[in-house]
Design a protein around this motif. Structure first.
Motif, PDB file in Angstrom:
ATOM      1  N   THR A 291      60.914  28.862  42.001  1.00 32.84           N
ATOM      2  CA  THR A 291      62.375  28.899  41.902  1.00 32.84           C
ATOM      3  C   THR A 291      63.009  27.692  42.581  1.00 32.84           C
ATOM      4  OG1 THR A 291      62.791  30.104  43.967  1.00 32.84           O
ATOM      5  CG2 THR A 291      62.253  31.407  41.997  1.00 32.84           C
ATOM      6  N   ALA A 292      64.319  27.543  42.350  1.00 34.47           N
ATOM      7  CA  ALA A 292      65.069  26.451  42.959  1.00 34.47           C
ATOM      8  C   ALA A 292      65.578  26.790  44.352  1.00 34.47           C
ATOM      9  CB  ALA A 292      66.267  26.100  42.066  1.00 34.47           C
ATOM     10  N   PHE A 293      65.498  28.041  44.753  1.00 41.77           N
ATOM     11  CA  PHE A 293      66.011  28.520  46.038  1.00 41.77           C
ATOM     12  C   PHE A 293      65.174  27.914  47.155  1.00 41.77           C
ATOM     13  CE2 PHE A 293      66.898  32.357  48.867  1.00 41.77           C
ATOM     14  CZ  PHE A 293      68.237  32.050  49.045  1.00 41.77           C
ATOM     15  N   ALA A 294      65.751  27.004  47.936  1.00 41.28           N
ATOM     16  CA  ALA A 294      64.975  26.161  48.852  1.00 41.28           C
ATOM     17  C   ALA A 294      64.822  26.801  50.225  1.00 41.28           C
ATOM     18  CB  ALA A 294      65.628  24.789  48.968  1.00 41.28           C
ATOM     19  N   VAL A 295      64.128  27.920  50.283  1.00 41.22           N
ATOM     20  CA  VAL A 295      63.859  28.618  51.534  1.00 41.22           C
ATOM     21  C   VAL A 295      62.368  28.540  51.817  1.00 41.22           C
ATOM     22  CG1 VAL A 295      63.965  30.817  52.761  1.00 41.22           C
ATOM     23  CG2 VAL A 295      65.778  30.198  51.170  1.00 41.22           C
ATOM     24  N   GLY A 296      62.019  28.076  53.019  1.00 40.02           N
ATOM     25  CA  GLY A 296      60.606  28.025  53.353  1.00 40.02           C
ATOM     26  C   GLY A 296      60.309  27.033  54.457  1.00 40.02           C
ATOM     27  N   SER A 297      59.064  26.679  54.560  1.00 40.53           N
ATOM     28  CA  SER A 297      58.622  25.665  55.514  1.00 40.53           C
ATOM     29  C   SER A 297      59.026  24.284  55.004  1.00 40.53           C
ATOM     30  CB  SER A 297      57.101  25.734  55.664  1.00 40.53           C
ATOM     31  OG  SER A 297      56.483  25.357  54.439  1.00 40.53           O
ATOM     32  N   PRO A 298      58.972  23.261  55.855  1.00 40.29           N
ATOM     33  CA  PRO A 298      59.266  21.907  55.374  1.00 40.29           C
ATOM     34  C   PRO A 298      58.400  21.518  54.176  1.00 40.29           C
ATOM     35  CG  PRO A 298      59.247  21.913  57.759  1.00 40.29           C
ATOM     36  CD  PRO A 298      58.795  23.279  57.329  1.00 40.29           C
ATOM     37  N   GLU A 299      57.130  21.892  54.205  1.00 46.25           N
ATOM     38  CA  GLU A 299      56.235  21.534  53.107  1.00 46.25           C
ATOM     39  C   GLU A 299      56.668  22.173  51.795  1.00 46.25           C
ATOM     40  OE1 GLU A 299      54.485  20.885  56.951  1.00 46.25           O
ATOM     41  OE2 GLU A 299      55.289  22.736  56.068  1.00 46.25           O
ATOM     42  N   GLN A 300      57.100  23.430  51.848  1.00 48.25           N
ATOM     43  CA  GLN A 300      57.534  24.115  50.635  1.00 48.25           C
ATOM     44  C   GLN A 300      58.813  23.509  50.070  1.00 48.25           C
ATOM     45  OE1 GLN A 300      57.482  28.054  52.493  1.00 48.25           O
ATOM     46  NE2 GLN A 300      56.047  28.726  50.918  1.00 48.25           N
ATOM     47  N   VAL A 301      59.747  23.152  50.944  1.00 48.90           N
ATOM     48  CA  VAL A 301      60.997  22.548  50.479  1.00 48.90           C
ATOM     49  C   VAL A 301      60.728  21.166  49.897  1.00 48.90           C
ATOM     50  CG1 VAL A 301      63.284  21.745  51.184  1.00 48.90           C
ATOM     51  CG2 VAL A 301      62.400  23.924  52.055  1.00 48.90           C
ATOM     52  N   ILE A 302      59.820  20.424  50.510  1.00 49.81           N
ATOM     53  CA  ILE A 302      59.424  19.122  49.958  1.00 49.81           C
ATOM     54  C   ILE A 302      58.897  19.286  48.536  1.00 49.81           C
ATOM     55  CG2 ILE A 302      57.683  17.284  50.124  1.00 49.81           C
ATOM     56  CD1 ILE A 302      57.916  17.650  53.229  1.00 49.81           C
ATOM     57  N   GLU A 303      58.009  20.251  48.333  1.00 48.40           N
ATOM     58  CA  GLU A 303      57.440  20.472  47.007  1.00 48.40           C
ATOM     59  C   GLU A 303      58.515  20.824  45.982  1.00 48.40           C
ATOM     60  OE1 GLU A 303      54.356  20.009  45.792  1.00 48.40           O
ATOM     61  OE2 GLU A 303      53.936  19.090  47.740  1.00 48.40           O
ATOM     62  N   LYS A 304      59.493  21.614  46.391  1.00 48.90           N
ATOM     63  CA  LYS A 304      60.553  21.993  45.457  1.00 48.90           C
ATOM     64  C   LYS A 304      61.402  20.780  45.071  1.00 48.90           C
ATOM     65  CE  LYS A 304      60.826  26.911  46.255  1.00 48.90           C
ATOM     66  NZ  LYS A 304      61.680  28.109  46.112  1.00 48.90           N
ATOM     67  N   ILE A 305      61.742  19.944  46.050  1.00 52.27           N
ATOM     68  CA  ILE A 305      62.555  18.761  45.753  1.00 52.27           C
ATOM     69  C   ILE A 305      61.794  17.808  44.835  1.00 52.27           C
ATOM     70  CG2 ILE A 305      63.701  16.740  46.725  1.00 52.27           C
ATOM     71  CD1 ILE A 305      64.208  18.396  49.263  1.00 52.27           C
ATOM     72  N   LEU A 306      60.522  17.595  45.124  1.00 56.32           N
ATOM     73  CA  LEU A 306      59.724  16.671  44.311  1.00 56.32           C
ATOM     74  C   LEU A 306      59.533  17.203  42.890  1.00 56.32           C
ATOM     75  CD1 LEU A 306      57.009  15.504  46.879  1.00 56.32           C
ATOM     76  CD2 LEU A 306      59.051  14.271  46.128  1.00 56.32           C
ATOM     77  N   HIS A 307      59.329  18.504  42.770  1.00 54.96           N
ATOM     78  CA  HIS A 307      59.204  19.090  41.432  1.00 54.96           C
ATOM     79  C   HIS A 307      60.506  18.934  40.650  1.00 54.96           C
ATOM     80  CE1 HIS A 307      58.181  21.688  38.141  1.00 54.96           C
ATOM     81  NE2 HIS A 307      59.137  22.550  38.449  1.00 54.96           N
ATOM     82  N   GLN A 308      61.624  19.176  41.314  1.00 52.35           N
ATOM     83  CA  GLN A 308      62.914  19.004  40.649  1.00 52.35           C
ATOM     84  C   GLN A 308      63.136  17.552  40.241  1.00 52.35           C
ATOM     85  OE1 GLN A 308      65.981  20.740  43.158  1.00 52.35           O
ATOM     86  NE2 GLN A 308      64.797  22.626  43.380  1.00 52.35           N
ATOM     87  N   HIS A 309      62.657  16.626  41.046  1.00 55.78           N
ATOM     88  CA  HIS A 309      62.825  15.213  40.695  1.00 55.78           C
ATOM     89  C   HIS A 309      62.045  14.855  39.444  1.00 55.78           C
ATOM     90  CE1 HIS A 309      62.527  10.793  41.024  1.00 55.78           C
ATOM     91  NE2 HIS A 309      63.735  10.919  41.526  1.00 55.78           N
TER      92      HIS A 309
END
Length: 352
Positions: A291-309
């Protein structure tokens, strides 16, 4: 249009924060802080973000007693005096119910006070409270926006203007002052899930700020494609068609800690403004990795941003974390993690 032709031509991927300044009781203590204290915490958050090296700070607009901010340029002007480098934007300006001349002059003033850091995100807004408050008809929702964005953009092009429209009094050879420090005030269009809004942002050649507040990011990819296609068809250079993503989220050292800490506040936030509270199980599902909901550890949020990019080729990511009465100490820690653990890795990966 081939999406492969889209490249990030900007020197730095921008990461920042935005807030609406909601005034909701802390679910743990039951207390609600005052609007004065909330404003001070917003300024302190912006100062912390600036000192930590984040790029952008946005302040939203609401006209209700459960929000502290009804005048973003006033709060942003205060932030300008407490910060040095961070860009300052509305998030968003409800353009259908504001006088574009007043808006332009307010943000030109902010631009001068901040040394050229002001921006505007113009949108229709999620609430309609400003329509009766300022004497506008809700049935004119779309026509007001179309007229006001046209006038706002014209104001940025010339010091003296002659203009006629349907809703606002005419302007006949009148001076618009002051002029901003920047040659042109950056204007973005806030887009939710409406293809027509994405098309209009592209047609005008303005940045598109995509509100990605839930669900999978894949569902929003067509909006970015529509935006860029409309922009290129209108003759705008692809390098000037910028996309930003705005999301809800929260960062802590571990994923479980982030979920545990953020859940009661986000559930309270939904209860206040969406009329429903969320179970912990549902909260866990909406925060899952896909999902796009950016809740988690720094590593998880990094993965979400990179996937969205990979999907959007966006230039900016903005996160709203201070919701539902969350204590400032928790917000401050999350800001520090965003700046120290997330932003450097994202920027490094995207420069490869």
């Amino acid at each position: 249009m081939s999406n492969g032709s889209v490249t990030n031509t900007f020197k730095r991927f921008e990461i920042g924060l935005y807030t609406f300044g909601d005034l909701i009781p802390d679910p743990a203590s039951g207390t609600t802080i005052s609007a004065q204290r909330r404003m001070k915490e917003i300024i302190d958050a912006a100062k912390l973000a600036d000192e930590a090296g984040l790029d952008i700070f946005g302040v939203g607009e609401h006209h209700r007693l459960d929000f502290a901010v009804s005048s973003p340029p006033v709060i942003l002007a205060a932030i300008a005096q407490a910060t040095k480098q961070i860009k300052l934007t509305s998030a968003t300006t409800v353009l259908s119910t504001v006088d574009p001349v007043r808006l332009f002059e307010d943000f030109a003033t902010l631009d001068l006070l901040s040394g050229g850091r002001a921006e505007i995100i113009a949108g229709r807004g999620a609430f309609v409270d400003s329509f009766p408050l300022f004497g506008y008809k809700l049935e004119d929702y779309h026509a007001l926006f179309a007229e006001n964005i046209e006038l706002l953009l014209e104001l940025g092009k010339q010091e003296t203007i002659t203009w006629n429209g349907q809703f606002r009094s005419s302007l006949s050879d009148l001076e618009i002052a002051p002029r901003p420090k920047q040659p042109e005030l950056p204007v973005w269009i806030g887009v939710g899930g409406t293809p027509q809004s994405a098309h209009n942002a592209g047609r005008l050649g303005l940045g598109m700020n995509l509100a990605l507040l839930g669900g999978t990011p894949e569902r929003a990819k067509p909006l970015a494609d529509i935006y860029r296609q409309a922009g290129q068809q209108a003759g705008h250079e692809p390098s000037k068609l910028r996309v930003a993503v705005s999301s809800h989220g929260y960062i802590s050292d571990t994923s479980q800690q982030a979920l545990h800490e953020f859940y009661p506040y986000y559930s309270s936030y939904l209860g206040q403004f969406a009329g429903r509270k969320m179970s912990q199980a549902e909260f866990g599902r909406i925060a899952s990795p896909e999902t796009a909901f950016a809740v988690g550890s720094p590593e998880q949020v990094i993965e979400k941003i990179l996937h969205q990019h990979e999907l959007f080729k966006h230039d900016r990511f903005m996160l709203q974390m201070d919701v539902g009465g969350m204590p400032f100490g928790k917000v401050a820690t999350a800001i520090e993690l965003l700046a120290a653990k997330v932003a450097p890795v994202v920027r490094r990966e995207l420069t490869r």
